[in-house]
Design an enzyme around this catalytic site. Structure first.
Site, PDB file in Angstrom:
ATOM      1  N   SER A  55      15.585 -12.498  11.764  1.00 39.90           N
ATOM      2  CA  SER A  55      14.935 -11.790  10.658  1.00 39.90           C
ATOM      3  C   SER A  55      15.600 -10.461  10.329  1.00 39.90           C
ATOM      4  O   SER A  55      15.496  -9.971   9.207  1.00 39.90           O
ATOM      5  CB  SER A  55      13.457 -11.553  10.980  1.00 39.90           C
ATOM      6  OG  SER A  55      13.319 -10.799  12.178  1.00 39.90           O
ATOM      7  N   GLY A  92      12.729 -15.507  13.140  1.00 43.12           N
ATOM      8  CA  GLY A  92      12.239 -16.180  14.329  1.00 43.12           C
ATOM      9  C   GLY A  92      13.315 -16.867  15.143  1.00 43.12           C
ATOM     10  O   GLY A  92      13.020 -17.450  16.188  1.00 43.12           O
ATOM     11  N   ASN A 120      15.054 -11.979  20.028  1.00 39.34           N
ATOM     12  CA  ASN A 120      13.858 -12.784  20.272  1.00 39.34           C
ATOM     13  C   ASN A 120      13.854 -13.371  21.685  1.00 39.34           C
ATOM     14  O   ASN A 120      12.793 -13.551  22.289  1.00 39.34           O
ATOM     15  CB  ASN A 120      13.741 -13.893  19.233  1.00 39.34           C
ATOM     16  CG  ASN A 120      13.337 -13.363  17.876  1.00 39.34           C
ATOM     17  OD1 ASN A 120      12.628 -12.374  17.764  1.00 39.34           O
ATOM     18  ND2 ASN A 120      13.803 -14.015  16.822  1.00 39.34           N
ATOM     19  N   ASP A 203       5.236  -3.048  10.050  1.00 40.64           N
ATOM     20  CA  ASP A 203       5.197  -3.801  11.305  1.00 40.64           C
ATOM     21  C   ASP A 203       5.889  -3.054  12.438  1.00 40.64           C
ATOM     22  O   ASP A 203       5.787  -3.433  13.597  1.00 40.64           O
ATOM     23  CB  ASP A 203       5.803  -5.195  11.138  1.00 40.64           C
ATOM     24  CG  ASP A 203       7.245  -5.171  10.654  1.00 40.64           C
ATOM     25  OD1 ASP A 203       7.980  -4.238  10.991  1.00 40.64           O
ATOM     26  OD2 ASP A 203       7.637  -6.109   9.931  1.00 40.64           O
ATOM     27  N   HIS A 206      10.937  -4.205  11.447  1.00 39.95           N
ATOM     28  CA  HIS A 206      12.000  -4.464  10.487  1.00 39.95           C
ATOM     29  C   HIS A 206      12.287  -3.228   9.651  1.00 39.95           C
ATOM     30  O   HIS A 206      11.359  -2.581   9.168  1.00 39.95           O
ATOM     31  CB  HIS A 206      11.626  -5.649   9.586  1.00 39.95           C
ATOM     32  CG  HIS A 206      11.433  -6.920  10.348  1.00 39.95           C
ATOM     33  ND1 HIS A 206      10.211  -7.301  10.836  1.00 39.95           N
ATOM     34  CD2 HIS A 206      12.323  -7.876  10.711  1.00 39.95           C
ATOM     35  CE1 HIS A 206      10.338  -8.447  11.484  1.00 39.95           C
ATOM     36  NE2 HIS A 206      11.616  -8.814  11.429  1.00 39.95           N
TER      37      HIS A 206
END
Length: 230
Positions: A55, A92, A120, A203, A206
């Site tokens: 992402s 993801g 991740n 969030d 990002h």
């Protein structure tokens, strides 16, 4: 360090549940056959820089034009470099899922391959040797497809949630792989951005459009020498 710890709690929760977003691009046809032929000829002469990541590469939460691959395209164009940038980021994405789709992505000719994966994995506590092996497999696949492809590896760091030993060993994966494979290395993709609320979206993970300007600078500081050598 305080910023990194604050960044960690949000980062861990969000990326565990991030989902992929696919962006489709539609090509436009020229009005005449002559114009179409000319365009195809020009496109075929351009070298391709492919950004392969999650992402952070995809630009989640922003317009595609605000993500750092698009900013790199703008910079290349302004400097009259004849390159086409392709954003192959998928939200993801882990190193395992990246390894599974790498052959499909390499169905096109790629001159410069920028690999941005691993965050991740680290946030989910995936065994470090698995992450290292998956990244190495991706590198090997790119080299096997075209030994002349220049590979740039984006370094990543994670918060200390998994413990100091895991965090340190995770960070070391990237410079070690770069040295072992003779790759160019972006030391830390999010340098100057991670943990700064003013440069990240709500969030906390990002980058904002302003944050991506800094990320693009981090990438360009390494990529500039690579494209000059092409």
């Amino acid at each position: 360090m305080r910023n990194l710890i604050r960044y960690s709690s949000i980062l861990l929760m969000f990326l565990m549940f991030s989902c992929g977003e696919n962006t489709e691009k539609k090509s436009e046809k020229n009005n005449t056959e002559e114009a179409q032929t000319e365009t195809e000829t020009q496109d075929s002469e351009k070298d391709v820089i492919l950004f392969f990541g999650n992402s952070l590469t995809a630009g989640m939460g922003l317009e595609p034009s605000e993500a750092f691959p698009a900013l790199i395209q703008n910079r290349l164009d302004s400097l009259d470099y004849d390159y086409e940038v392709i954003n192959a980021g998928l939200s993801g994405e882990t190193t395992a899922s990246g390894k599974n789709r790498i052959n499909w992505v390499l169905n096109q000719d790629v001159d410069v391959f920028v690999l941005e994966l691993g965050a991740n994995d680290g946030l989910r506590g995936i065994p470090l040797e698995e992450t290292r092996k998956n990244l190495q497999d991706i590198i090997n696949t790119v080299k096997d497809k075209n030994p002349k492809t220049k590979i740039v590896l984006a370094g990543m760091q994670i918060p200390p949630n998994m413990g100091e030993e895991y965090t340190t060993e995770f960070r070391n994966i990237f410079p070690e792989l770069a040295e072992e494979n003779n790759l160019e290395l972006i030391p830390f993709l999010l340098e100057g951005v991670a943990g700064d609320p003013k440069l990240n979206q709500q969030d906390g993970i990002h980058p904002t459009a302003e944050g991506y300007e800094i990320v693009a600078d981090n990438v360009w500081s390494v990529l500039e020498d690579v494209v000059e050598k092409e």
